[in-house]
Enzyme design. Sequence first.
Site, PDB file in Angstrom:
ATOM      1  N   HIS A 115       0.855  -1.185   0.000  1.00 16.22           N
ATOM      2  CA  HIS A 115       0.000   0.000   0.000  1.00 16.22           C
ATOM      3  C   HIS A 115       0.894   1.239   0.000  1.00 16.22           C
ATOM      4  CE1 HIS A 115      -3.221   2.763   1.145  1.00 16.22           C
ATOM      5  NE2 HIS A 115      -4.030   1.812   0.746  1.00 16.22           N
TER       6      HIS A 115
ATOM      7  N   ASP B 185      -7.852  -5.411  -0.083  1.00 15.16           N
ATOM      8  CA  ASP B 185      -8.297  -6.311  -1.162  1.00 15.16           C
ATOM      9  C   ASP B 185      -7.886  -7.753  -0.963  1.00 15.16           C
ATOM     10  OD1 ASP B 185      -7.645  -3.513  -3.162  1.00 15.16           O
ATOM     11  OD2 ASP B 185      -9.621  -4.394  -2.845  1.00 15.16           O
TER      12      ASP B 185
END
Length: 426
Positions: free
Chosen positions: A303, A360
């Site tokens: 991320h 996700d």
Amino acid sequence: MPDKAKITLDGKTYEYPVIVGTEGEKAIDISALRAETGYITLDNGYGNTGSCQSAITFIDGDKGILRYRGIPIEELAEKSFFIETAYLLMYGELPNSQDFDTFSERLNKSSLIHEEMMNIFAGYPKGAHPMAVLTSVVASLAAFYPVKDNLDPADEEVIIANLMSQIRTIAAVSYKKSIGEPVVYPSNKLKFVENFLNMMFASPVKDYQLDPDVVKALDMFFLLSADHEQNCSTSTVRMAGSSLANIYAVIGAGISALWGKLHGGANQEVIEMLEQIRDTRTSPAAFVDAIKNNKGKLMGFGHRVYKNFDPRAKIIKGLCHSLLKKPGLNDPMFDIALKLEEIALKDDYFLSRKLYPNVDFYSGLILKAAGFPVNMFTVLFAIGRVPGWLAHWREMRHDKNTRINRPRQVYQGPTQRAYVPIEKRK
Ligand code: SDX
């Protein structure tokens, strides 16, 4: 704390104000930099650049903190629900019961789409990706619901309700059309998530039995997807919105950006990755080694902001543990995902790059257990993210500092040269 930053350029020192956020984040306001020095800054991917000041969502990537309007995501996940949290994001406070009822009424009033829009779906080929359909049908709402130029707050409320409610209906209609089943219309007797599940999975010949655990899991997924400060798709909404483009086109732009597999499209990629590991009987350890050796991507990991656990991933992982225990919902891919996480988080390749599971990594397992086809996963992410996009759109419109977004560049092309007639070209 210095309230000014000093920059020395070509022997001259300039001072720029330091802006400090309510959580102590510090920024150098360089709005006067080019006019005073002729210099611009360069920051590929905007990793160090703030595009705005916002009061909606706070993330501390090093500590794995996420708060919507100051309330920790863990508390909202435990005590709130999607529509209430959507209200919080958009209006800044949790609604009292009267405000909530008014908001719910607005959503119900907007749940139908214009009947003539049904013709649009007939134009898509079988197998069209649901995100291609969603992007274009949402933008075409502008054709059926004209938006006047100078929106007043009442207009904004109608648009917000329209979009939150109709994107859900559009998603369900496109799914029904894609499987050749009759459309199931929204019912105002059902709450937001139940209504969506019913539109998706009921049919004229069989009622859909709502499973409270599935309803709760989907509601939680939407809540966790609702906002994430200046991510790629929200920044796209702000970019497009800053030109005063039509709001339906602006949200269509946000949906397009979300579709990318490095962003919202990753939830589909993760499931396809897990299916590949399952179907080829590859050991998770061998798969991770291949990722490292080929410099590939372990989808659902990493991320730009979180350099620690994504708090949403932790919550969704917990949801998987409870939901997938239910009879008939067990999924061996969950064990594969758990093993991949265990291996990666012991491997310096991932730890040294601060790569942890993101939102996700586990979310697709929840959506699959709820019965959704994999190619609809990013559509579901979009349904969850609409309140965040709209909250930022509203905030931007009401911010007196907002101007059209127009980044600069450093030109690296040819310096001046003459036109060469074709007969003289090599
Ligand atoms: C979302 O921004 C948001 O808030 C987004 C989001 C939201 O709610 O809106 O949180 C939702 O989009 C989550 C992210 C979903 N995407 C994926 O899961 C795709 C896989 N992840 C990567 O593509 C990547 O981690 C990104 C896109 C998420 C972040 O990319 P960055 O910050 O540009 O990081 P990078 O590509 O510069 O990577 C730094 C290093 C590189 O290695 P080196 O060049 O230093 O050797 O880490 C490596 C990368 O190769 N790396 C990975 C990796 N992600 C980065 N290596 C293996 N597997 C990965 N997943």
